[in-house]
Design a protein around this motif. Structure first.
Motif, short mmCIF file in Angstrom:
data_model
loop_
_atom_site.label_atom_id
_atom_site.label_comp_id
_atom_site.label_asym_id
_atom_site.label_seq_id
_atom_site.Cartn_x
_atom_site.Cartn_y
_atom_site.Cartn_z
N LYS A 259 0.84 -1.21 0.00
CA LYS A 259 0.00 0.00 0.00
C LYS A 259 0.87 1.25 0.00
O LYS A 259 0.71 2.18 0.79
CB LYS A 259 -0.96 0.00 1.18
CG LYS A 259 -2.01 -1.11 1.10
CD LYS A 259 -2.96 -1.05 2.28
CE LYS A 259 -4.09 -2.06 2.08
NZ LYS A 259 -3.57 -3.45 1.94
N ASN A 403 -3.26 6.85 -2.42
CA ASN A 403 -3.95 6.40 -1.21
C ASN A 403 -5.44 6.15 -1.48
O ASN A 403 -6.04 5.24 -0.90
CB ASN A 403 -3.79 7.43 -0.09
CG ASN A 403 -2.42 7.35 0.56
OD1 ASN A 403 -1.68 6.39 0.37
ND2 ASN A 403 -2.07 8.35 1.34
N ARG A 404 -6.02 6.95 -2.36
CA ARG A 404 -7.43 6.74 -2.70
C ARG A 404 -7.59 5.37 -3.37
O ARG A 404 -8.53 4.62 -3.07
CB ARG A 404 -7.89 7.85 -3.65
CG ARG A 404 -9.38 7.82 -4.00
CD ARG A 404 -10.26 8.06 -2.76
NE ARG A 404 -11.62 8.38 -3.11
CZ ARG A 404 -12.11 9.61 -3.23
NH1 ARG A 404 -11.33 10.66 -3.01
NH2 ARG A 404 -13.37 9.81 -3.54
N ASP A 407 -7.21 2.66 -0.79
CA ASP A 407 -8.42 2.59 0.03
C ASP A 407 -9.54 1.85 -0.69
O ASP A 407 -10.30 1.11 -0.07
CB ASP A 407 -8.89 4.01 0.39
CG ASP A 407 -7.99 4.70 1.41
OD1 ASP A 407 -7.19 3.99 2.05
OD2 ASP A 407 -8.07 5.94 1.54
N SER A 410 -8.77 -1.86 -0.51
CA SER A 410 -8.93 -2.36 0.87
C SER A 410 -10.40 -2.42 1.25
O SER A 410 -10.86 -3.37 1.89
CB SER A 410 -8.19 -1.45 1.85
OG SER A 410 -6.81 -1.46 1.61
N TYR A 411 -11.16 -1.41 0.83
CA TYR A 411 -12.58 -1.34 1.21
C TYR A 411 -13.36 -2.50 0.63
O TYR A 411 -14.14 -3.16 1.33
CB TYR A 411 -13.16 -0.02 0.71
CG TYR A 411 -14.62 0.17 1.05
CD1 TYR A 411 -15.01 0.67 2.29
CD2 TYR A 411 -15.61 -0.14 0.13
CE1 TYR A 411 -16.35 0.84 2.61
CE2 TYR A 411 -16.95 0.02 0.43
CZ TYR A 411 -17.32 0.52 1.66
OH TYR A 411 -18.64 0.69 1.97
N THR A 421 -17.76 2.57 7.43
CA THR A 421 -16.58 3.18 6.82
C THR A 421 -16.97 3.94 5.55
O THR A 421 -17.79 3.47 4.76
CB THR A 421 -15.55 2.09 6.45
OG1 THR A 421 -15.25 1.32 7.62
CG2 THR A 421 -14.27 2.74 5.93
N PRO A 424 -14.69 4.83 -0.40
CA PRO A 424 -13.76 5.65 -1.20
C PRO A 424 -14.16 5.77 -2.67
O PRO A 424 -13.59 6.58 -3.39
CB PRO A 424 -12.42 4.93 -1.04
CG PRO A 424 -12.79 3.51 -0.72
CD PRO A 424 -14.06 3.59 0.07
#
Length: 580
Positions: A259, A403-404, A407, A410-411, A421, A424
């Motif tokens: 990441k 990072n977006r 995310d 990961s989401y 949460t 994104p």
């Protein structure tokens, strides 16, 4: 042209922001040799002059960045004059009783043009020098190719610096001085210089993908027979998919695990970090890792070569057609096109991640026991388009956009849809507004980078309209479409255009979406800079709905027509990307 400029700008922007693997920036090596000078010249210029044998474009790009930064700071007023003067001294160091000399000079005619950009603008504020006046459309046609390239890079830097503001730009300047390094070779003669350039990889296979091969096949595999077998398989796969695809495949696996985005020229570092932290080295799992890379490499190759079946974007369980509106069908062409633009290349790893998830299910079965179907993944692909568009137009910092993407991956892997949460894949109100602002008022088609963006947007809007025509089946557009300015950039040469347009309105609307259309290369060459009446038949014969609409809808291409067409395109974009 602007590719290296964009790479340098993005690297400086991200430096020291915690987004890359390293807090320093290492530029590629530069090779120079001493120029012939007599003692008088050396005294007058206060130093030795060097001829650059490798690294010319990089050095000129850095100087153009400094010039754009200095000129922008001057426009902010006296509060920023001190910062502007510091930047100016970097380009043109002050000398006592010596001839003023900029650090970089280009020979022949192009050198004078470069010098006109690099000259200190602060002297003009003090009455000792001229303001920089950029060439108008007529003057630009007379520029040589190197001069056009310099101007394009300067204007690219100026526009990007205006977007981030003076304080952030000065932070980039500090990073350039304090955290940016370059290896400089100074051989004694031209022959040695050429040898050094070749030994540094110019024309040789000294690329990250070769290092990756050695790391995986030898550092991560203990048995010699397994090393040789994996080495041969790697070579075969690399031959099938291509070296760039294989390199990106390795980086996708590394970035998904860590990441973390790689620093400029930090591909080998991030791969080493991945192999160490994932246990591939300590546990000798190189052969297994390579097997995991095979489907990624093959998928990525199909995507980059336009071979991914577009019908996969519009087919549901068991081959049945998805009964959703055209606005819900994702465009693999738009996402892959965005991934080939420097600013949005991070999108590619998310596209690969989603498609691999979709391909792991069969006939709409639940995927990886996550209670997600193929239709769920397609919906995420559609929403990913809006994120790609936001990155493309808003140009957030590299750390922010990477990072977006991390995310998003990961989401979808860790969170259910009922989780609190923040999703994104959902645009915020501010992001949505920024997209609309850029679509409405953006200056498209004026530079190579902006032309790519405009072409990508128009291709997507045309594809959306074609979806209805073909009952929800995605129809891939030809790969070699060109961007046509309906009001041509050289409109001054045609009397009928001058009757309908003054210079102010032409300047305002020339590069807006409403004045742009897609044409194939052959047709675009035929219509050239002709009047609207002569263009209409060609526009009307186009198979692309938005191009064809211009011919059918308008009898005259004046300001009112462009405004109306522009408003229609914006309303269509709102529908395609659910921008409200």
């Amino acid at each position: 042209r602007t590719d290296e400029a964009e790479d340098i700008f993005e690297s400086l922007l991200d430096l020291g922001d915690g987004g890359a693997s390293s807090d320093t920036l290492e530029l590629n090596a530069i090779t120079i040799i001493k120029a012939e000078m007599n003692d008088e010249e050396r005294f007058r210029l206060a130093g030795q002059i060097y001829d650059v044998h490798d690294g010319q474009q990089r050095l000129v790009s850095l100087c153009l960045f400094l010039a754009a930064l200095r000129d922008f700071l001057v426009t902010l007023g006296p509060e920023y004059y001190e910062g502007a003067e510091d930047v100016a001294k970097t380009i043109d160091p002050p000398k006592y009783r010596k001839t003023p000399t900029v650090r970089i000079q280009v020979r022949e005619k192009s050198g004078a043009f470069l010098k006109s950009i690099l000259v200190n603008r602060l002297r003009a504020k003090e009455g000792d020098g001229d303001e920089l006046v950029l060439p108008d459309a007529t003057a630009r046609r007379l520029l040589s190719d190197p001069e056009k390239c310099m101007l394009e890079v300067y204007e690219y830097f100026l526009k990007r610096i205006e977007e981030i503001g003076g304080d952030e730009a000065l932070r980039m300047y500090d990073n350039l001085l304090l955290k940016t390094f370059v290896l400089i070779s100074i051989p004694t003669d031209t022959k040695t210089a050429r040898s050094i350039i070749m030994s540094l990889g110019k024309g040789k296979n000294l690329e990250p993908v070769d290092e990756f091969k050695g790391m995986v096949c030898f550092n991560c595999i203990k048995q010699e027979s397994a090393q040789d077998a994996t080495f041969d398989k790697w070579s075969d796969l690399c031959h099938d998919v291509g070296r760039p695809v294989m390199e990106t495949t390795c980086l996708i696996h590394a970035q998904r695990f860590l990441k973390k985005m790689p620093a400029r020229n930090g591909e080998i570092d991030i791969m080493e970090d991945f192999l160490r932290k994932s246990g591939c080295i300590s546990e000798g799992r190189g052969a297994r890792l390579f097997e995991e890379m095979i489907p990624t490499a093959k998928l990525l190759s199909r995507l980059r070569h336009g071979l991914y079946p577009h019908q996969e974007m519009s087919i549901g369980s068991g081959g049945r057609k998805v009964t959703t509106a055209s606005r819900d069908v994702p465009s693999i062409g738009f996402l892959c096109g965005a991934a080939q633009i420097q600013t949005t290349k991070c999108i590619e790893m998310v596209v690969v991640d989603l498609l691999q998830e979709m391909e792991s299910g069969h006939n709409g079965d639940y995927i990886k026991n996550q209670r997600r179907t193929k239709e769920d993944v397609l919906k995420d692909m559609k929403r990913l388009e809006s994120i790609a568009l936001w990155i493309l137009l808003a140009k957030p910092k590299p750390k922010q956009r990477y990072n977006r993407c991390f995310d998003i991956m990961s989401y979808k892997n860790k969170h259910g849809r009922d989780d609190d949460t923040v999703d994104p894949l959902e645009l915020t109100h501010d992001e949505n507004a920024l997209i609309l602002e850029n679509l409405t008022n953006g200056d498209f088609g004026s530079t190579t980078a902006r032309t790519k963006t405009a072409k990508l947007i128009l291709e997507r809007l045309n594809e959306f309209l074609l979806l209805d025509q073909y009952q929800g089946r995605v129809q891939p557009l030809p790969s070699k479409l060109q961007l046509e300015h309906v009001l041509p950039r050289k409109y001054h040469s045609v009397t009928l255009w001058n009757d309908a347009w003054d210079s102010e309105n032409a300047s305002s609307w020339m590069h807006r979406l409403g004045n742009l259309a897609l044409l194939n290369q052959k047709m675009n060459g035929k219509i050239s800079n002709g009047c609207f009446e002569s263009k209409r038949d060609f526009l009307g014969a186009s198979p692309y709905p938005l191009t064809n609409r211009i011919s059918k809808k308008f009898d005259l291409w004046d300001v009112a027509a462009v405004e109306e067409n522009h408003e229609y395109l914006i309303s269509l974009a709102r529908e395609v990307w659910d921008l409200g």
